[in-house]
Write a protein that holds these residues in place. Structure first.
Motif, short mmCIF file in Angstrom:
data_model
loop_
_atom_site.label_atom_id
_atom_site.label_comp_id
_atom_site.label_asym_id
_atom_site.label_seq_id
_atom_site.Cartn_x
_atom_site.Cartn_y
_atom_site.Cartn_z
N UNK A 147 0.78 -1.01 0.20
CA UNK A 147 0.45 -0.54 0.08
C UNK A 147 0.83 1.37 -0.26
N UNK A 148 2.55 1.51 0.45
CA UNK A 148 3.02 2.42 -0.08
C UNK A 148 2.63 3.03 1.17
N UNK A 162 7.39 2.53 5.29
CA UNK A 162 8.19 2.22 6.72
C UNK A 162 9.01 1.14 6.64
N UNK A 163 9.00 0.31 5.20
CA UNK A 163 10.22 -0.30 4.80
C UNK A 163 11.20 0.31 4.70
N UNK A 164 10.99 1.37 3.48
CA UNK A 164 12.02 2.18 2.75
C UNK A 164 12.71 2.91 3.89
N UNK A 165 12.36 3.70 5.26
CA UNK A 165 12.81 4.22 6.05
C UNK A 165 14.05 3.04 6.89
N UNK A 166 13.66 2.04 6.83
CA UNK A 166 14.03 1.29 8.57
C UNK A 166 15.57 0.61 6.42
N UNK A 167 15.48 0.63 5.74
CA UNK A 167 15.99 0.26 5.24
C UNK A 167 16.55 0.90 2.91
N UNK A 168 16.47 2.19 3.54
CA UNK A 168 17.04 2.90 2.49
C UNK A 168 18.07 2.38 1.29
N UNK A 190 13.12 1.96 -2.14
CA UNK A 190 12.23 3.20 -2.54
C UNK A 190 11.36 3.28 -2.86
N UNK A 191 10.12 4.32 -2.38
CA UNK A 191 8.97 4.39 -3.42
C UNK A 191 9.40 5.72 -4.52
N UNK A 192 8.75 5.02 -5.82
CA UNK A 192 8.93 6.00 -6.55
C UNK A 192 7.91 7.31 -6.36
N UNK A 193 8.12 7.87 -7.53
CA UNK A 193 7.91 9.30 -7.80
C UNK A 193 5.86 8.79 -7.58
N UNK A 204 4.94 4.18 -5.30
CA UNK A 204 5.10 2.48 -5.76
C UNK A 204 6.26 1.76 -4.96
N UNK A 205 6.57 0.73 -4.18
CA UNK A 205 7.45 0.18 -3.81
C UNK A 205 8.37 -0.01 -5.01
#
Length: 62
Positions: free
Chosen positions: A11-12, A15-21, A25-28, A31-32
């Motif tokens: 669902x974008x 949180x995953x991006x925050x702990x594993x950048x 990453x989320x695109x524009x 989308x993960x």
């Protein structure tokens, strides 16, 4: 080890991006995107943290 993304479930939240950048990453469009699929020993803890924080269980490690 591999990170597996269940794209329809994601669902974008980001949180995953925050702990594993370094791994994702989320695109524009919100989308993960997995930057790393094959996880080596130096990134395994970050990958496990990303799986753990996902509120919809869209990630797993295999």
């Amino acid at each position: 080890m591999k990170i597996i993304l269940d794209r329809p479930r994601c669902e974008g939240h980001g949180l995953c991006e925050e702990v594993a950048p370094k791994l994702m990453h989320l695109d524009d469009d919100g989308e993960l995107v997995l930057d790393v699929v094959e996880v080596d020993d130096s990134n395994i803890e970050a990958a496990k943290a990303a799986v753990r924080v996902c509120p919809v269980a869209a990630l797993k490690i295999q």
